[in-house]
Design an enzyme around this catalytic site. Structure first.
Site, PDB file in Angstrom:
ATOM      1  N   ASP A  54      32.585  34.149  37.513  1.00 22.81           N
ATOM      2  CA  ASP A  54      31.914  35.563  37.316  1.00 22.81           C
ATOM      3  C   ASP A  54      32.316  36.305  38.522  1.00 22.81           C
ATOM      4  O   ASP A  54      32.003  37.617  38.580  1.00 22.81           O
ATOM      5  CB  ASP A  54      30.502  35.434  37.017  1.00 22.81           C
ATOM      6  N   SER A  55      33.210  35.780  39.469  1.00 28.43           N
ATOM      7  CA  SER A  55      33.624  36.660  40.470  1.00 28.43           C
ATOM      8  C   SER A  55      34.555  37.745  39.831  1.00 28.43           C
ATOM      9  O   SER A  55      34.976  38.720  40.445  1.00 28.43           O
ATOM     10  CB  SER A  55      34.679  35.708  41.389  1.00 28.43           C
ATOM     11  N   ASP A  93      32.373  30.233  33.779  1.00 27.88           N
ATOM     12  CA  ASP A  93      31.172  30.412  34.503  1.00 27.88           C
ATOM     13  C   ASP A  93      30.066  31.289  33.668  1.00 27.88           C
ATOM     14  O   ASP A  93      30.326  32.252  33.238  1.00 27.88           O
ATOM     15  CB  ASP A  93      31.594  31.504  35.764  1.00 27.88           C
ATOM     16  N   LYS A 123      30.105  26.442  33.941  1.00 25.92           N
ATOM     17  CA  LYS A 123      29.645  25.997  35.327  1.00 25.92           C
ATOM     18  C   LYS A 123      28.393  27.014  35.401  1.00 25.92           C
ATOM     19  O   LYS A 123      28.332  28.155  34.800  1.00 25.92           O
ATOM     20  CB  LYS A 123      30.520  26.396  36.236  1.00 25.92           C
ATOM     21  N   GLU A 125      25.064  28.024  38.409  1.00 20.25           N
ATOM     22  CA  GLU A 125      24.435  28.116  39.634  1.00 20.25           C
ATOM     23  C   GLU A 125      23.063  27.643  39.955  1.00 20.25           C
ATOM     24  O   GLU A 125      22.259  27.912  38.914  1.00 20.25           O
ATOM     25  CB  GLU A 125      24.672  29.529  40.445  1.00 20.25           C
ATOM     26  N   GLU A 192      29.321  25.658  48.020  1.00 19.64           N
ATOM     27  CA  GLU A 192      30.146  26.959  48.460  1.00 19.64           C
ATOM     28  C   GLU A 192      29.413  27.388  49.884  1.00 19.64           C
ATOM     29  O   GLU A 192      28.372  27.599  49.996  1.00 19.64           O
ATOM     30  CB  GLU A 192      29.862  28.083  47.637  1.00 19.64           C
TER      31      GLU A 192
END
Ligand code: KIV
Length: 298
Positions: A54-55, A93, A123, A125, A192
């Site tokens: 999602d960057s 993501d 993925k 978070e 990260e």
């Protein structure tokens, strides 16, 4: 599973291969991609995995954070990546608010990455607070990669894009979260921006592989945001990035050269132009002379 077919001689990378690589001490390689051409280049270079991160929101769409990224944005870009990659494991993501509201929504949205967008895994978070969602997604048959440390979707809670787990308590909490995600069924974890010795410590104690980004050389694999590695994103460069190219500079050079060539008449040249037989051209001129075309003024 990628919609592209697998070329002969190369094996599709699966969660089993991730586990085998960790067992053999072989580093896992992963980069982000958001489009067909980049996915193709990463896949041909033989990397193990492509993360449609999602960057995307920051390096492609120009947002300040990843928070505005939607499911629609993610699925659109995942589909393009799936068309370009044959062998790399493809990981989508999950964007902000696609898995936090309820476990039901989390499972449904995770399923869309596989069913509609050709991804092999998702993925998300967060640590212990995501345990239930991870368990439910995994029990639906969807591999889940966790993400701990600097979790950009919590940027406002964390007070900025800063390194995490630098105190005793925060390091203990991160280790515990990692164990909980492993117990919930994650097949791998992104770590990260955490201290390198903590990255190594966690990696040595987990059975599942860790993929570090700013988490030191002791992780089982490494990931970078491709736009950082290529020097395509020039707003800021995190300390943990190694730039392998300056594509932003190279693009600026190519664009100015194109404009200069057009302005000077150097481009297009004869070799860029299409010809037609002389006879047809002369016939054409004769016919338009005989039947002049009406102009707009007529
Ligand atoms: O969105 C992303 O690209 C990521 C990587 C930084 C791991 O989450």
């Amino acid at each position: 599973m990628s919609t592209a077919s697998i070329p002969s001689g190369r094996k599709k990378v699966t969660t089993r291969i991730f586990r085998q690589k960790k067992a053999k001490g072989l580093p896992i390689t992963m980069l982000t991609a958001y489009d067909y051409a980049t996915a193709q280049a990463i896949d041909r270079a033989g990397l193990d995995a492509i993360l449609v991160g999602d960057s995307l929101g920051m390096v492609v769409l120009g947002y300040e954070t990843t928070l505005p990224v939607t499911m629609q944005d993610m699925l659109h870009h995942c589909k393009a990546v799936a068309r370009g990659a044959h062998t790399a494991m493809l990981i989508g993501d999950m964007p902000f608010m696609s898995y936090q509201v309820s476990v039901l929504e989390a499972v449904r949205n995770a399923g869309r990455f596989l069913q509609e967008a050709g991804m092999d895994a998702v993925k998300l978070e967060g640590g212990r607070e995501r345990r239930e969602a991870v368990e439910a997604i995994v029990s639906a048959g969807i591999p889940v990669m966790g993400h701990l440390g600097l979790t950009p979707q919590s940027v406002h809670q964390l007070g900025g894009f800063q390194a995490q787990a630098k105190t005793t308590q925060a390091a203990e909490r991160l280790m515990d979260d990692a164990l909980q995600l492993q117990a919930a069924g994650c097949f791998a974890l992104v770590l990260e921006s955490i201290p390198a010795r903590l990255g190594r410590w966690v990696s040595e104690r987990l059975e599942i592989p860790t993929i570090g980004i700013g988490a030191g050389a002791g992780c089982d694999g490494q990931v970078l945001v491709t736009h950082d590695l290529l020097g395509l994103f020039d707003r800021f460069t995190p300390k943990f990035v190694r730039k392998y190219a300056d594509l932003h500079g190279e693009m600026a050079r190519a664009f100015s050269a194109f404009a200069a060539d057009v302005e000077s008449g150097e481009f297009p040249a004869v070799e860029h132009s299409v010809e037609m037989p002389d006879e047809d051209w002369e016939n054409f001129l004769r016919r338009v002379d005989q039947n002049p075309q009406p102009t707009l003024a007529d």
